[in-house]
Design a protein around this motif. Structure first.
Motif, short mmCIF file in Angstrom:
data_model
loop_
_atom_site.label_atom_id
_atom_site.label_comp_id
_atom_site.label_asym_id
_atom_site.label_seq_id
_atom_site.Cartn_x
_atom_site.Cartn_y
_atom_site.Cartn_z
N LYS A 263 -11.16 -59.64 5.59
CA LYS A 263 -12.26 -58.87 4.19
C LYS A 263 -11.88 -57.67 4.75
CE LYS A 263 -15.21 -62.15 5.72
NZ LYS A 263 -17.03 -62.36 6.87
N ALA A 264 -12.31 -56.90 3.83
CA ALA A 264 -12.20 -55.14 3.56
C ALA A 264 -13.05 -54.86 2.36
CB ALA A 264 -11.19 -55.17 2.91
N TYR A 265 -14.51 -54.06 3.22
CA TYR A 265 -15.11 -53.59 2.35
C TYR A 265 -14.98 -51.77 2.06
CZ TYR A 265 -17.75 -57.16 4.55
OH TYR A 265 -18.51 -58.18 4.72
N PHE A 266 -15.51 -50.88 1.44
CA PHE A 266 -15.76 -49.99 0.77
C PHE A 266 -16.56 -49.84 -0.04
CE2 PHE A 266 -15.83 -45.94 -1.47
CZ PHE A 266 -15.26 -45.26 -0.63
N TRP A 267 -18.49 -49.36 0.91
CA TRP A 267 -19.39 -49.10 0.91
C TRP A 267 -19.99 -50.70 0.55
CZ3 TRP A 267 -23.00 -45.31 -0.93
CH2 TRP A 267 -22.67 -43.81 -0.13
N HIS A 268 -20.22 -51.19 -0.17
CA HIS A 268 -20.83 -51.85 -0.89
C HIS A 268 -19.63 -53.28 -1.54
CE1 HIS A 268 -21.25 -49.52 -4.91
NE2 HIS A 268 -21.25 -51.27 -5.48
N SER A 269 -19.05 -52.49 -2.26
CA SER A 269 -17.64 -54.05 -2.71
C SER A 269 -17.02 -54.70 -1.07
CB SER A 269 -16.91 -53.33 -2.99
OG SER A 269 -16.87 -51.86 -4.44
N VAL A 270 -16.73 -55.88 -2.11
CA VAL A 270 -15.66 -56.61 -0.58
C VAL A 270 -15.02 -57.70 -1.67
CG1 VAL A 270 -16.27 -58.87 0.93
CG2 VAL A 270 -18.29 -57.22 0.48
N VAL A 271 -13.91 -57.39 -0.65
CA VAL A 271 -12.74 -58.31 -0.56
C VAL A 271 -12.22 -58.79 -0.79
CG1 VAL A 271 -10.71 -58.38 -2.01
CG2 VAL A 271 -12.18 -56.44 -2.92
N LEU A 272 -12.32 -60.69 -0.81
CA LEU A 272 -11.65 -61.74 0.42
C LEU A 272 -9.97 -61.97 0.18
CD1 LEU A 272 -15.00 -64.01 0.43
CD2 LEU A 272 -14.66 -62.03 2.03
N LEU A 273 -9.78 -61.43 0.87
CA LEU A 273 -7.69 -62.09 0.92
C LEU A 273 -7.50 -62.72 1.85
CD1 LEU A 273 -6.85 -58.77 -0.46
CD2 LEU A 273 -7.45 -60.68 -1.82
N ALA B 225 -3.32 -60.94 4.15
CA ALA B 225 -2.35 -58.96 3.26
C ALA B 225 -2.86 -58.31 3.59
CB ALA B 225 -1.51 -60.07 2.06
N VAL B 226 -2.51 -56.93 2.95
CA VAL B 226 -3.10 -56.37 2.06
C VAL B 226 -3.91 -56.13 1.83
CG1 VAL B 226 -3.03 -53.42 1.97
CG2 VAL B 226 -1.53 -54.91 3.72
N ALA B 227 -5.80 -55.41 1.56
CA ALA B 227 -6.47 -55.23 1.16
C ALA B 227 -7.13 -54.98 0.39
CB ALA B 227 -7.99 -55.97 1.47
N HIS C 157 -18.60 -40.25 1.94
CA HIS C 157 -18.60 -41.31 1.85
C HIS C 157 -18.27 -42.29 3.04
CE1 HIS C 157 -19.60 -41.10 -2.51
NE2 HIS C 157 -18.06 -39.99 -2.52
N LEU C 158 -18.76 -42.92 3.42
CA LEU C 158 -18.73 -44.41 4.10
C LEU C 158 -17.08 -45.23 3.99
CD1 LEU C 158 -19.19 -45.54 6.80
CD2 LEU C 158 -20.85 -47.10 5.52
N VAL C 159 -16.01 -45.11 5.03
CA VAL C 159 -15.25 -46.43 4.68
C VAL C 159 -15.40 -46.97 5.67
CG1 VAL C 159 -12.38 -45.90 4.75
CG2 VAL C 159 -14.19 -44.22 3.81
N VAL C 160 -14.91 -48.33 5.40
CA VAL C 160 -15.15 -49.60 6.11
C VAL C 160 -14.53 -50.50 5.89
CG1 VAL C 160 -16.50 -51.27 6.93
CG2 VAL C 160 -18.18 -49.46 6.45
N CYS C 161 -13.17 -50.80 6.70
CA CYS C 161 -12.72 -51.90 7.26
C CYS C 161 -12.59 -53.30 7.98
CB CYS C 161 -10.94 -51.35 7.29
SG CYS C 161 -10.30 -50.16 6.19
N ALA C 162 -13.42 -54.21 6.79
CA ALA C 162 -13.96 -54.83 7.67
C ALA C 162 -12.77 -56.38 7.67
CB ALA C 162 -15.20 -55.42 6.89
N TYR C 163 -12.60 -57.07 8.78
CA TYR C 163 -11.69 -58.19 8.96
C TYR C 163 -12.40 -59.45 9.34
CZ TYR C 163 -8.60 -54.05 8.33
OH TYR C 163 -8.35 -53.12 8.18
N CYS D 249 -6.87 -51.60 2.88
CA CYS D 249 -6.80 -51.85 4.37
C CYS D 249 -5.52 -52.43 4.92
CB CYS D 249 -7.82 -52.37 4.43
SG CYS D 249 -9.36 -51.78 4.60
N GLY D 250 -4.78 -52.52 5.73
CA GLY D 250 -3.66 -52.45 6.02
C GLY D 250 -4.18 -53.22 7.35
N ARG D 251 -2.96 -54.16 8.38
CA ARG D 251 -3.45 -54.69 9.06
C ARG D 251 -3.80 -53.95 10.80
NH1 ARG D 251 -2.62 -60.23 10.91
NH2 ARG D 251 -0.49 -60.14 9.34
#
Length: 321
Positions: free
Chosen positions: A2-12, A15-17, A106-112, A29-31
């Motif tokens: 998973k990778a987030y930026f603020w309220h956005s969530v993308v499920l992959l 691989a890189v998100a 701006h908050l930057v969040v990479c979530a896995y 957001c890489g590994r």
């Protein structure tokens, strides 16, 4: 992943998100790393003033700044919650007090997705400080572009001695590396009867910059500090050793005794990590007070490593040849 930026969530998958939460911002957001690209439409934004945690942009072009950094650098914070492993940081813009565009972040969040076999490592830390883990300090003489070790111990008078100091933080809470004091001596041990040439004094003041073109270089990593020291006329032709006290400190805890300052002709003393707070350097011409430490000292927010040595090096005066 998973990778987030603020309220956005993308499920992959694994691989890189890639997330585009704002029109001018792209985060990959890489590994083990993050690439952040900010394209600026507003002409009043100076992209060189953007910071990701404690890091400067990796590259700057017209209207664009890009960061390519490891998750272990730039003061990323790691948080494990439920089945998610998150790395958090802030992208900040530091404007001047009279600028039309004010500072922002701006908050930057990479979530896995937390791996099924993942568990916190068990430490037996050498130092019990803010965070956990062992700290290993390094200093070395570098090439002009800091791409590798300098291959010669000789420096012509007036040339630059490039020095890199770094701390391996391993699993420790991210810390900012500072140079408290540095002196040049003619011996590998500090001796009261030996010749001493001050380079950095007063808890982080690069006094050599007042009488030469010596300076701190822009940071590439919070865990590293780079110094370009103009070769000085101190025991020309003889071996010289540089002794330094290194300090790994909480980036949010800078004060008059925890800083990196150099003198810029026409501007005065400038704080390396935030020029707009250069008032912290105001004591460099007087006395920057701090409680004394000896050996390896640990406090709530950091660790001091004393007596880090580089050399020998030799300053040569070609005019005497």
């Amino acid at each position: 992943m998973k990778a987030y930026f603020w309220h956005s969530v993308v499920l992959l998958g694994m691989a890189v998100a890639t997330i585009v939460a704002l029109d001018d911002l792209k985060v990959d957001c890489g590994r083990d790393s993050v690439t952040l690209r900010w394209r600026v439409a507003q002409s009043q934004i100076d992209t060189s003033l953007l910071r990701l945690g404690g890091c400067y942009p990796s590259s700057i072009s017209a209207g664009e700044a890009m960061f390519q950094v490891e998750l272990s650098d730039c003061n990323f914070r790691r948080l494990v919650t439920g089945d998610t492993l998150m790395y958090m940081n802030e992208l900040t813009y530091m404007s001047g007090p009279k600028a039309q565009l004010k500072s922002f972040s701006h908050l930057v969040v990479c979530a896995y997705e937390r791996p099924a076999d993942w568990a916190p490592r068990i430490f037996d830390p050498v130092f019990h400080t803010y965070g956990q883990g062992d700290l290993v300090f390094h200093m070395e003489l570098m090439k002009d572009d800091f791409s590798g070790p300098h291959l010669s111990s000789e420096y012509p008078l007036g040339s630059f001695i490039h020095i890199s100091a770094a701390v391996e933080q391993m699993f420790h809470q991210p810390l900012l590396l500072l140079l408290e004091e540095c002196v040049a001596t003619t011996t590998p041990e500090l001796q009261s009867e030996g010749l001493v040439h001050p380079i950095i004094t007063n808890k982080g003041c690069l006094v050599a910059s007042k009488t030469s073109n010596s300076k701190f270089e822009p940071r590439q990593k919070a865990s590293e500090i780079r110094l370009s020291l103009q070769a000085f006329k101190f025991t020309v032709g003889k071996e010289v050793y540089i002794h330094c006290n290194l300090l790994a400190w909480d980036p949010s805890g800078l004060d008059t005794s925890k800083k990196a300052c150099h003198y810029v002709k026409g501007h005065g003393w400038v704080l390396l990590d935030d020029p707009y707070h250069s008032t912290l350097c105001g004591c460099c011409d007087s006395s920057c007070e701090s409680r004394k430490t000896s050996g390896i000292a640990s406090e709530k927010h950091g660790i001091t490593q004393n007596a880090v040595l580089i050399g020998p090096l030799v300053v040569i005066d070609k005019s005497l040849a």
